[in-house]
Design a protein around this motif. Structure first.
Motif, PDB file in Angstrom:
ATOM      1  N   GLU A  13       0.831  -1.208   0.000  1.00 56.63           N
ATOM      2  CA  GLU A  13       0.000   0.000   0.000  1.00 56.63           C
ATOM      3  C   GLU A  13       0.865   1.257   0.000  1.00 56.63           C
ATOM      4  OE1 GLU A  13      -1.769   3.509   1.465  1.00 56.63           O
ATOM      5  OE2 GLU A  13      -0.426   2.305   2.730  1.00 56.63           O
ATOM      6  N   ILE A  14       1.905   1.293   0.824  1.00 50.37           N
ATOM      7  CA  ILE A  14       2.761   2.473   0.916  1.00 50.37           C
ATOM      8  C   ILE A  14       3.506   2.702  -0.393  1.00 50.37           C
ATOM      9  CG2 ILE A  14       4.811   3.396   2.072  1.00 50.37           C
ATOM     10  CD1 ILE A  14       3.724   2.111   4.671  1.00 50.37           C
ATOM     11  N   ALA A  15       3.963   1.638  -1.025  1.00 49.50           N
ATOM     12  CA  ALA A  15       4.636   1.785  -2.316  1.00 49.50           C
ATOM     13  C   ALA A  15       3.697   2.391  -3.353  1.00 49.50           C
ATOM     14  CB  ALA A  15       5.166   0.440  -2.794  1.00 49.50           C
ATOM     15  N   TYR A  16       2.455   1.937  -3.358  1.00 51.58           N
ATOM     16  CA  TYR A  16       1.474   2.498  -4.291  1.00 51.58           C
ATOM     17  C   TYR A  16       1.209   3.969  -3.960  1.00 51.58           C
ATOM     18  CZ  TYR A  16      -2.716   3.209  -7.033  1.00 51.58           C
ATOM     19  OH  TYR A  16      -3.631   3.711  -7.942  1.00 51.58           O
ATOM     20  N   ALA A  27      -9.701  11.470  -1.718  1.00 51.69           N
ATOM     21  CA  ALA A  27     -10.633  10.380  -1.410  1.00 51.69           C
ATOM     22  C   ALA A  27     -10.468   9.239  -2.397  1.00 51.69           C
ATOM     23  CB  ALA A  27     -12.060  10.898  -1.419  1.00 51.69           C
ATOM     24  N   LYS A  28     -10.305   9.566  -3.678  1.00 46.74           N
ATOM     25  CA  LYS A  28     -10.117   8.531  -4.698  1.00 46.74           C
ATOM     26  C   LYS A  28      -8.795   7.794  -4.488  1.00 46.74           C
ATOM     27  CE  LYS A  28     -12.906  10.825  -8.236  1.00 46.74           C
ATOM     28  NZ  LYS A  28     -12.911  11.492  -9.573  1.00 46.74           N
ATOM     29  N   LEU A  29      -7.739   8.543  -4.140  1.00 47.41           N
ATOM     30  CA  LEU A  29      -6.452   7.900  -3.878  1.00 47.41           C
ATOM     31  C   LEU A  29      -6.567   6.942  -2.694  1.00 47.41           C
ATOM     32  CD1 LEU A  29      -3.410   7.528  -4.278  1.00 47.41           C
ATOM     33  CD2 LEU A  29      -3.063   9.546  -2.817  1.00 47.41           C
ATOM     34  N   ARG A  30      -7.256   7.365  -1.662  1.00 46.68           N
ATOM     35  CA  ARG A  30      -7.399   6.497  -0.488  1.00 46.68           C
ATOM     36  C   ARG A  30      -8.213   5.253  -0.822  1.00 46.68           C
ATOM     37  NH1 ARG A  30      -8.236  11.208   4.202  1.00 46.68           N
ATOM     38  NH2 ARG A  30      -5.994  11.575   4.516  1.00 46.68           N
ATOM     39  N   ASP A  31      -9.178   5.378  -1.698  1.00 42.74           N
ATOM     40  CA  ASP A  31      -9.931   4.199  -2.140  1.00 42.74           C
ATOM     41  C   ASP A  31      -9.021   3.231  -2.889  1.00 42.74           C
ATOM     42  OD1 ASP A  31     -12.296   5.098  -1.033  1.00 42.74           O
ATOM     43  OD2 ASP A  31     -13.066   5.939  -2.900  1.00 42.74           O
ATOM     44  N   ARG A  32      -8.176   3.767  -3.757  1.00 42.87           N
ATOM     45  CA  ARG A  32      -7.265   2.907  -4.517  1.00 42.87           C
ATOM     46  C   ARG A  32      -6.236   2.264  -3.601  1.00 42.87           C
ATOM     47  NH1 ARG A  32      -7.342   7.401  -7.952  1.00 42.87           N
ATOM     48  NH2 ARG A  32      -5.159   7.899  -7.469  1.00 42.87           N
ATOM     49  N   CYS A  33      -5.744   3.017  -2.640  1.00 40.51           N
ATOM     50  CA  CYS A  33      -4.788   2.458  -1.687  1.00 40.51           C
ATOM     51  C   CYS A  33      -5.427   1.339  -0.866  1.00 40.51           C
ATOM     52  CB  CYS A  33      -4.275   3.554  -0.756  1.00 40.51           C
ATOM     53  SG  CYS A  33      -3.095   4.696  -1.520  1.00 40.51           S
ATOM     54  N   THR A  34      -6.684   1.519  -0.520  1.00 39.32           N
ATOM     55  CA  THR A  34      -7.397   0.464   0.208  1.00 39.32           C
ATOM     56  C   THR A  34      -7.515  -0.793  -0.629  1.00 39.32           C
ATOM     57  OG1 THR A  34      -8.657   2.136   1.432  1.00 39.32           O
ATOM     58  CG2 THR A  34      -9.533  -0.115   1.422  1.00 39.32           C
TER      59      THR A  34
END
Length: 231
Positions: free
Chosen positions: A47-50, A65-72
């Motif tokens: 997740e951190i690498a992404y 918000a979209k980035l956090r969704d993708r990281c999830t």
């Protein structure tokens, strides 16, 4: 030229990330899912690498918000199969990423401001940099902050340093010092922008020749007295 502004990196210089794997295990357990710390750490690495590869796209709240969704989604894909459908996995991820100031930071920032220096954070971070600084109590000790997402440029690009100097009051590069923990990003970037660098090596690594180096920020106010001072 008199020293007027100190630019400061955030993560590794002012803030540290608490070990996130134990927090993620606790957050998942509270949601009915049990995994090991090793499994949590492996998923968090993915997740951190992404996040690091994509954080500059989070230029506003909607993009964040979209980035956090993708990281999830990346985290879910890296977790053991039984943990991927944990309720509110996004909430568990965000709750596990906890920042705190290094112990000496508040006192040092206070001393620098008392000396009449302006303080601006320059960080490769998404737009939530301001939220992190506020949550850790550092905002009142600073004169501003600029993230790479907001600047449209990331360290070591000189453009982000130019934005920081403008934020500080259109200060000339020769009247600034930049303090950071990464030789390739902070030292090289500051030098390219015409700003004197100070390197913080908390892990005791060998410093590059000719670069002022500190093990933590406690000695920074004294070091900066060797620069011409002025309000």
């Amino acid at each position: 030229m008199r020293l007027q502004v100190v630019l400061l990196d955030a993560l590794g210089t002012l803030l540290e990330l608490e070990p996130p794997a134990p927090h993620l295990c606790a957050e998942l357990a509270a949601r009915g899912t049990v995994i090991s710390e090793a499994e949590a750490a492996a998923a968090l690495r993915a997740e951190i690498a992404y996040y690091r590869a994509h954080h500059d796209k989070a230029v506003d709240g909607a993009a964040l918000a979209k980035l956090r969704d993708r990281c999830t989604a990346v985290l879910a894909g890296a977790l053991p199969e039984h943990a991927r459908d944990t309720p509110d996995l996004r909430g568990a991820l965000l709750a596990s990423l906890r920042f705190r100031p290094y112990p000496e930071v508040p006192e040092v920032l206070g001393a620098l401001r008392a000396a009449g220096l302006r303080l601006v954070v320059v960080s490769n971070w998404d737009v939530s940099l301001h939220e992190a600084l506020a949550r850790t109590g550092l905002t009142p000790l600073l004169d501003g902050a600029i993230s790479s997402a907001e600047a449209g440029a990331a360290k070591p690009a000189p453009a982000i340093f130019a934005r920081a100097l403008a934020l500080a009051g259109d200060i000339a590069p020769g009247a600034a010092v930049h303090v950071g923990d990464d030789a390739a990003l902070d030292v090289a970037g500051a030098c390219a922008a015409g700003i004197a660098p100070v390197l913080v090596l908390r892990d005791g690594a060998v410093s590059p020749d000719g670069i002022p180096t500190l093990r933590d920020l406690r000695a920074l106010p004294e070091l900066l007295t060797t620069y011409p001072q002025g309000r």
